[in-house]
Design a protein around this motif. Structure first.
Motif, PDB file in Angstrom:
ATOM      1  N   GLY A  16      52.697  -4.128 -13.628  1.00 28.03           N
ATOM      2  CA  GLY A  16      51.651  -4.363 -12.654  1.00 28.03           C
ATOM      3  C   GLY A  16      50.279  -4.416 -13.274  1.00 28.03           C
ATOM      4  N   CYS A  17      49.341  -4.891 -12.483  1.00 31.68           N
ATOM      5  CA  CYS A  17      47.954  -5.049 -12.909  1.00 31.68           C
ATOM      6  C   CYS A  17      47.047  -4.735 -11.722  1.00 31.68           C
ATOM      7  N   THR A  18      45.953  -4.045 -12.006  1.00 28.43           N
ATOM      8  CA  THR A  18      44.925  -3.834 -10.991  1.00 28.43           C
ATOM      9  C   THR A  18      43.569  -3.968 -11.659  1.00 28.43           C
ATOM     10  N   LEU A 126      37.381   4.097 -18.184  1.00 29.29           N
ATOM     11  CA  LEU A 126      38.732   3.767 -18.646  1.00 29.29           C
ATOM     12  C   LEU A 126      39.601   5.008 -18.807  1.00 29.29           C
ATOM     13  N   THR A 127      39.006   6.073 -19.330  1.00 30.93           N
ATOM     14  CA  THR A 127      39.747   7.329 -19.478  1.00 30.93           C
ATOM     15  C   THR A 127      40.205   7.835 -18.116  1.00 30.93           C
ATOM     16  N   ALA A 128      39.318   7.768 -17.121  1.00 33.30           N
ATOM     17  CA  ALA A 128      39.678   8.218 -15.773  1.00 33.30           C
ATOM     18  C   ALA A 128      40.839   7.407 -15.213  1.00 33.30           C
ATOM     19  N   MET A 129      40.845   6.111 -15.474  1.00 35.94           N
ATOM     20  CA  MET A 129      41.926   5.263 -14.968  1.00 35.94           C
ATOM     21  C   MET A 129      43.262   5.647 -15.587  1.00 35.94           C
ATOM     22  N   VAL A 130      43.287   5.794 -16.905  1.00 36.58           N
ATOM     23  CA  VAL A 130      44.536   6.124 -17.592  1.00 36.58           C
ATOM     24  C   VAL A 130      45.016   7.515 -17.192  1.00 36.58           C
ATOM     25  N   GLU A 131      44.104   8.468 -17.149  1.00 35.94           N
ATOM     26  CA  GLU A 131      44.495   9.826 -16.762  1.00 35.94           C
ATOM     27  C   GLU A 131      45.039   9.876 -15.348  1.00 35.94           C
ATOM     28  N   ARG A 132      44.397   9.176 -14.419  1.00 42.06           N
ATOM     29  CA  ARG A 132      44.876   9.174 -13.040  1.00 42.06           C
ATOM     30  C   ARG A 132      46.242   8.499 -12.940  1.00 42.06           C
ATOM     31  N   PHE A 133      46.398   7.374 -13.613  1.00 47.47           N
ATOM     32  CA  PHE A 133      47.698   6.696 -13.572  1.00 47.47           C
ATOM     33  C   PHE A 133      48.788   7.629 -14.096  1.00 47.47           C
ATOM     34  N   LEU A 145      46.808   1.660  -7.670  1.00 53.48           N
ATOM     35  CA  LEU A 145      45.673   1.793  -6.760  1.00 53.48           C
ATOM     36  C   LEU A 145      44.914   3.092  -7.023  1.00 53.48           C
ATOM     37  N   SER A 146      45.634   4.168  -7.251  1.00 50.75           N
ATOM     38  CA  SER A 146      44.990   5.442  -7.548  1.00 50.75           C
ATOM     39  C   SER A 146      44.144   5.345  -8.814  1.00 50.75           C
ATOM     40  N   ALA A 147      44.671   4.674  -9.836  1.00 46.25           N
ATOM     41  CA  ALA A 147      43.931   4.490 -11.092  1.00 46.25           C
ATOM     42  C   ALA A 147      42.678   3.647 -10.874  1.00 46.25           C
ATOM     43  N   LEU A 148      42.790   2.582 -10.087  1.00 48.02           N
ATOM     44  CA  LEU A 148      41.625   1.731  -9.815  1.00 48.02           C
ATOM     45  C   LEU A 148      40.550   2.520  -9.076  1.00 48.02           C
ATOM     46  N   MET A 149      40.969   3.338  -8.126  1.00 45.40           N
ATOM     47  CA  MET A 149      40.018   4.153  -7.380  1.00 45.40           C
ATOM     48  C   MET A 149      39.322   5.167  -8.297  1.00 45.40           C
ATOM     49  N   ALA A 150      40.050   5.706  -9.278  1.00 54.11           N
ATOM     50  CA  ALA A 150      39.444   6.649 -10.226  1.00 54.11           C
ATOM     51  C   ALA A 150      38.387   5.957 -11.078  1.00 54.11           C
ATOM     52  N   GLY A 151      38.682   4.748 -11.544  1.00 58.69           N
ATOM     53  CA  GLY A 151      37.692   4.002 -12.325  1.00 58.69           C
ATOM     54  C   GLY A 151      36.479   3.632 -11.500  1.00 58.69           C
TER      55      GLY A 151
END
Length: 194
Positions: A16-18, A126-133, A145-151
């Motif tokens: 997937g991609c967001t 970017l760190t927030a996105m990876v950590e959330r994912f 979606l959770s990762a995108l929201m974190a970024g």
């Protein structure tokens, strides 16, 4: 301009991609998927021919195993001015940030995802996105979606956001040419929340 995360669900085989950006209709140009191969994103000036060339190369075994083989095939697309990432259906992930991308620019990865971004509000997006994912459980679309929201919460694109997208491809989906999950917000002042 854009912050993106691509990922693999190693249990289901989905990829997937967001992404979100200050440019409208991001979902129509950023992710490029090919059945049997995977997904490629090009940004900091998305280039559809570059993405198609990468998918051609990734369709060959050596392109998946050695990112250097892939790099040789895209020299004519000025990779030093671009970012790209890919996820293959057989489990390979890679991200690249050219030296001439607008700061803050970079990429960050773990075993199941890679985030790339440029013209970012700060170096924590970017760190927030990876950590959330990585810390979220559930279906791949929910984790993306959770990762995108974190970024986005970290500031995302420093010039604001106008569009966002989320796409998931499943190798078991009956029509392999179709994207079973394809959400796009093409023009909105808060596209990630929309």
């Amino acid at each position: 301009m854009t912050f993106t995360l691509i990922a693999i669900d190693r249990e289901t085989g989905e990829i997937g991609c967001t992404a979100a950006s200050c440019w409208p209709a991001l979902g129509s140009v950023l992710p490029r998927f090919r059945p049997g191969v995977g997904v490629v994103v090009t940004q900091h000036f998305a280039h559809l021919m570059m993405a198609e060339t990468m998918l051609d190369r990734l369709g060959q075994r050596e392109g998946r195993d050695h990112p250097g083989h892939l790099a040789a095939s895209i020299r004519s697309f000025a990779p030093s001015t671009r970012q790209y990432a890919y996820a293959t259906l057989d489990g390979h992930l890679f991200g690249w940030t050219g030296d001439h991308c607008e700061p803050f620019a970079g990429h960050h990865a773990d075993d199941d995802c890679v985030a790339i971004g440029n013209t970012l509000a700060n170096d924590r997006v970017l760190t927030a996105m990876v950590e959330r994912f990585s810390s979220t459980r559930g279906p791949l679309a929910d984790r993306l979606l959770s990762a995108l929201m974190a970024g986005d919460a970290m500031g995302g694109d420093r010039r604001g956001r106008l569009s966002a997208c989320l796409q998931v491809w499943a190798p078991t989906y009956p029509d392999i040419d179709e994207c079973p999950i394809d959400f796009r917000v093409d023009l909105h002042d808060q596209p990630v929340q929309a």
